[in-house]
Design an enzyme around this catalytic site. Structure first.
Site, PDB file in Angstrom:
ATOM      1  CD1 TRP A   1      -0.559   2.438   2.060  1.00 12.29           C
ATOM      2  CD2 TRP A   1      -3.092   1.472   1.053  1.00 12.29           C
ATOM      3  NE1 TRP A   1      -2.253   3.449   2.279  1.00 12.29           N
ATOM      4  CE2 TRP A   1      -3.084   2.803   2.112  1.00 12.29           C
ATOM      5  CE3 TRP A   1      -3.938   1.206   0.520  1.00 12.29           C
ATOM      6  CZ2 TRP A   1      -4.391   3.815   1.645  1.00 12.29           C
ATOM      7  CZ3 TRP A   1      -5.188   1.736   0.096  1.00 12.29           C
ATOM      8  CH2 TRP A   1      -5.320   2.733   0.436  1.00 12.29           C
TER       9      TRP A   1
ATOM     10  CG  ASN B   1      -2.247   6.854   2.532  1.00 12.07           C
ATOM     11  OD1 ASN B   1      -1.934   5.821   3.536  1.00 12.07           O
ATOM     12  ND2 ASN B   1      -2.115   8.701   2.816  1.00 12.07           N
ATOM     13  CG  ASP B   2      -1.526  11.183   1.635  1.00 17.33           C
ATOM     14  OD1 ASP B   2      -2.464  10.709   1.866  1.00 17.33           O
ATOM     15  OD2 ASP B   2      -1.857  12.224   3.080  1.00 17.33           O
TER      16      ASP B   2
ATOM     17  CD  GLN C   1       1.853   8.924   5.500  1.00 16.01           C
ATOM     18  OE1 GLN C   1       0.859   8.333   6.453  1.00 16.01           O
ATOM     19  NE2 GLN C   1       2.931   8.788   5.818  1.00 16.01           N
TER      20      GLN C   1
ATOM     21  CD1 TRP D   1      -2.918   4.298   5.525  1.00 16.95           C
ATOM     22  CD2 TRP D   1      -4.173   3.585   7.173  1.00 16.95           C
ATOM     23  NE1 TRP D   1      -3.011   5.222   6.398  1.00 16.95           N
ATOM     24  CE2 TRP D   1      -2.893   4.732   7.497  1.00 16.95           C
ATOM     25  CE3 TRP D   1      -4.699   2.442   7.939  1.00 16.95           C
ATOM     26  CZ2 TRP D   1      -3.696   5.296   8.365  1.00 16.95           C
ATOM     27  CZ3 TRP D   1      -4.735   3.612   9.086  1.00 16.95           C
ATOM     28  CH2 TRP D   1      -4.073   4.946   9.851  1.00 16.95           C
TER      29      TRP D   1
ATOM     30  CB  SER E   1       1.118  12.916   5.826  1.00 20.28           C
ATOM     31  OG  SER E   1       1.039  11.905   4.692  1.00 20.28           O
TER      32      SER E   1
ATOM     33  NE  ARG F   1      -4.713  13.851   9.437  1.00 19.49           N
ATOM     34  CZ  ARG F   1      -5.913  13.311  10.330  1.00 19.49           C
ATOM     35  NH1 ARG F   1      -5.842  13.906  11.279  1.00 19.49           N
ATOM     36  NH2 ARG F   1      -7.436  13.901   9.570  1.00 19.49           N
ATOM     37  CG  ASP F   2      -1.865  15.620   7.411  1.00 22.12           C
ATOM     38  OD1 ASP F   2      -0.369  14.921   7.957  1.00 22.12           O
ATOM     39  OD2 ASP F   2      -2.873  15.463   7.169  1.00 22.12           O
TER      40      ASP F   2
ATOM     41  CD1 TRP G   1      -8.072   9.721   2.586  1.00 22.46           C
ATOM     42  CD2 TRP G   1      -7.866   7.403   2.878  1.00 22.46           C
ATOM     43  NE1 TRP G   1      -7.190   9.512   2.381  1.00 22.46           N
ATOM     44  CE2 TRP G   1      -6.819   8.149   3.290  1.00 22.46           C
ATOM     45  CE3 TRP G   1      -7.707   6.133   2.716  1.00 22.46           C
ATOM     46  CZ2 TRP G   1      -5.352   7.987   3.912  1.00 22.46           C
ATOM     47  CZ3 TRP G   1      -6.714   5.499   3.068  1.00 22.46           C
ATOM     48  CH2 TRP G   1      -5.371   6.824   3.323  1.00 22.46           C
TER      49      TRP G   1
HETATM   50  C1  FRU Z   1      -4.734  12.101   3.900  1.00 27.79           C
HETATM   51  C2  FRU Z   1      -4.538  11.021   5.360  1.00 27.79           C
HETATM   52  C3  FRU Z   1      -3.386  12.173   6.282  1.00 27.79           C
HETATM   53  C4  FRU Z   1      -2.367  11.248   6.906  1.00 27.79           C
HETATM   54  C5  FRU Z   1      -2.375  10.386   6.099  1.00 27.79           C
HETATM   55  C6  FRU Z   1      -2.233   8.948   7.121  1.00 27.79           C
HETATM   56  O1  FRU Z   1      -4.827  11.309   2.889  1.00 27.79           O
HETATM   57  O2  FRU Z   1      -5.485  10.930   5.615  1.00 27.79           O
HETATM   58  O3  FRU Z   1      -3.806  13.691   6.878  1.00 27.79           O
HETATM   59  O4  FRU Z   1      -1.111  12.042   8.297  1.00 27.79           O
HETATM   60  O5  FRU Z   1      -3.285  10.765   5.042  1.00 27.79           O
HETATM   61  O6  FRU Z   1      -1.545   7.767   6.143  1.00 27.79           O
END
Ligand code: FRU
Length: 490
Positions: free
Chosen positions: A36, A38-39, A55, A63, A99, A162-163, A300
């Site tokens: 997997w 993601n971001d 990610q 995930w 992230s 976060r992020d 998502w």
């Molecule tokens: C966005 C998110 C971020 C978080 C990450 C977790 O897609 O939800 O806010 O840091 O993915 O994987």
């Protein structure tokens, strides 16, 4: 702890890679070797090389506890996989390295990321803090011993914090992070630091009103073409006509910012991409001064048929950003992508088309460029069908009366469906650049005023293209196709 976890993850991925089925593996997009992602995270240029982190859950195609995967490139096009950069499990990031971003500080490459900590899994309670990790070679990262650098959000808050995105302005580092107030309002908050380690809260940069959602993820803030742009990924926006059709959105405000008073005056929220699969975009400025964006090319909770092949998730092509006179973001493929072009086929030149035309195509990695002359066309509706098999097709079409571009993947193949539409500002020409990979399509319209990014999973593996029109004739100024290089097959 970290080193053991990194080694374990690396060893696992090496094995998992052997079981990945190739049919939907992308040819010129960033993906993990297996499992997997993601971001996009930590986009940066360091010692002459482009680095992209993401990610990553190395242990499963779904995930899970987040690691940071890593690729690098000398030319923004040919990527190589690097060892996993961050693994969770330390006191500062017990249950995930979420992230974040990257900056170059002297000789150091510094990653700034969110530590995720589960309190009660059943009740979905957790807390989040901000951390840094430092490298001198761009490959191996040491978490700062005094992490977290920000332990808690500054004011009335839920668990969402976060992020972090960090940049330098004059002599200070600035950080923005996504945050949810205890009233359930999404916002972007700002911090300031002189050394990346000690941070002081500096106020709210912007906040949701009742239309813009309950949580703002992955914010980014930058100056571009004399304006300031706040990009973010809001959760909780309601669909409105053709807009905001996906589960979560990505969009932006353009305006003016004053660092002294922390005031950001801006226009309305604009959605950034109009396809089915585009989220959590991040940008960076490269050595040539370009502002380059990369997004997660999925959504998502969407169906991802490649999971049964042992992997899920990919990043979009790098796109160069500009701000138009109308204060809209223009997004075009970076010019380096032309290096992927191998064989060129001119399919049509200066032709008035009055009946459907089909072209035999044998390659599954393609760039298509088509220019329609709207002034001399009489058709009311026209377009291209790509990945055309016996029963399958992905349709990109233009409705003249409504001046709307649409991307229809209801017959694209496995597991996905739906039409997306976007209204284009009226022009004499419609110029489309389309990138087709084994399980993705990215459409760039006119000067990048609209883009549509979607995943598709064709089964029939027939790559023909056809051109169609209805209600009259369509004038094609040019239709060209390039077969593209597979960067992962070298
Ligand atoms: C966005 C998110 C971020 C978080 C990450 C977790 O897609 O939800 O806010 O840091 O993915 O994987």
């Amino acid at each position: 702890m970290t080193t053991i976890n990194l080694k374990k993850a690396e060893a696992f991925i090496k094995e998992a890679k052997k079981n990945v089925h190739p049919r939907y593996r992308l040819g010129y997009h960033i993906m993990a070797p297996a499992n997997w992602i993601n971001d996009p995270n930590g986009l940066v240029q360091y010692k002459g090389e482009y680095h992209v982190f993401f990610q990553h859950h190395p242990y499963d195609e779904n995930w899970g506890p987040m690691h940071w995967g890593h690729v690098k490139s000398k030319d923004l096009i040919h990527w190589e996989h690097c060892p996993i950069a961050l693994a969770p499990g330390d006191a500062c990031d017990q249950d995930g390295c979420f992230s974040g971003s990257a900056v170059v500080d002297g000789e150091d490459l510094v990653l700034i990321y969110t530590g995720h900590h589960i309190i009660d899994k059943e009740k979905d309670t957790f807390f989040q803090n901000q951390n840094i990790a430092i490298s001198q070679d761009g490959l191996h990262f040491n978490k700062y011993e005094q992490n977290p650098v920000i332990a808690t959000p500054p004011h009335g808050s839920t668990q969402h914090f976060r992020d972090p995105k960090v940049w330098k302005h004059n002599d200070h580092w600035y950080m923005i992070a996504g945050h949810q107030t205890d009233e359930g309002i999404g916002e972007v908050i700002l911090f300031k630091s002189q050394n990346l380690r000690d941070w002081a809260y500096h106020g709210v940069l912007e906040q949701s009103d009742d239309k813009h959602g309950y949580m703002w993820e992955c914010p980014d803030f930058f100056e571009l073409d004399g304006r300031y742009v706040l990009m973010f990924s809001p959760q909780g926006m309601e669909p409105s006509g053709d807009l905001y059709q996906n589960l979560f959105q990505t969009g932006y405000f353009v305006g003016q910012y004053d660092y002294e008073s922390n005031s950001f005056e801006h226009g309305d929220f604009t959605e950034l991409d109009h396809g089915h699969d585009f989220y959590a975009v991040q940008t960076f400025k490269d050595d040539r001064g370009r502002r380059i964006a990369i997004g997660w090319m999925d959504m998502w909770e969407s169906n991802m048929p490649s999971k049964e092949d042992g992997w899920a998730g990919a990043l979009t092509l790098p796109r160069e950003l500009h701000v138009s006179k109308e204060e809209k973001i223009l997004m075009t493929p970076v010019e380096e992508l032309k290096q992927l072009r191998k064989k060129e086929h001119t399919l049509l030149e200066d032709k008035l088309v009055e009946e459907p035309l089909s072209f035999d195509i044998t390659n599954d990695l393609l760039e298509i460029e088509v220019i329609f002359d709207l002034e001399t066309s009489t058709a009311r509706h026209f377009g291209l069908k790509v990945q055309c098999g016996q029963t399958e097709e992905t349709v990109i079409s233009y409705d003249v009366n409504e001046s709307k571009l649409s991307l229809d993947r209801s017959k694209s193949g496995k597991g996905v469906s739906g039409v997306r539409r976007v209204k284009l500002p009226e022009k004499n020409r419609l110029y489309l650049r389309i990138y087709l990979d084994r399980s993705s399509i990215e459409v760039f319209a006119n000067e990048g005023i609209a883009t549509m990014t979607s995943r598709i999973y064709p089964v029939e593996r027939n790559h023909d293209i056809s051109l169609f029109q209805s209600g009259g004739k369509v004038k094609v100024i040019g239709l060209k196709v390039w077969e593209l290089e597979d960067i992962w097959k070298n």
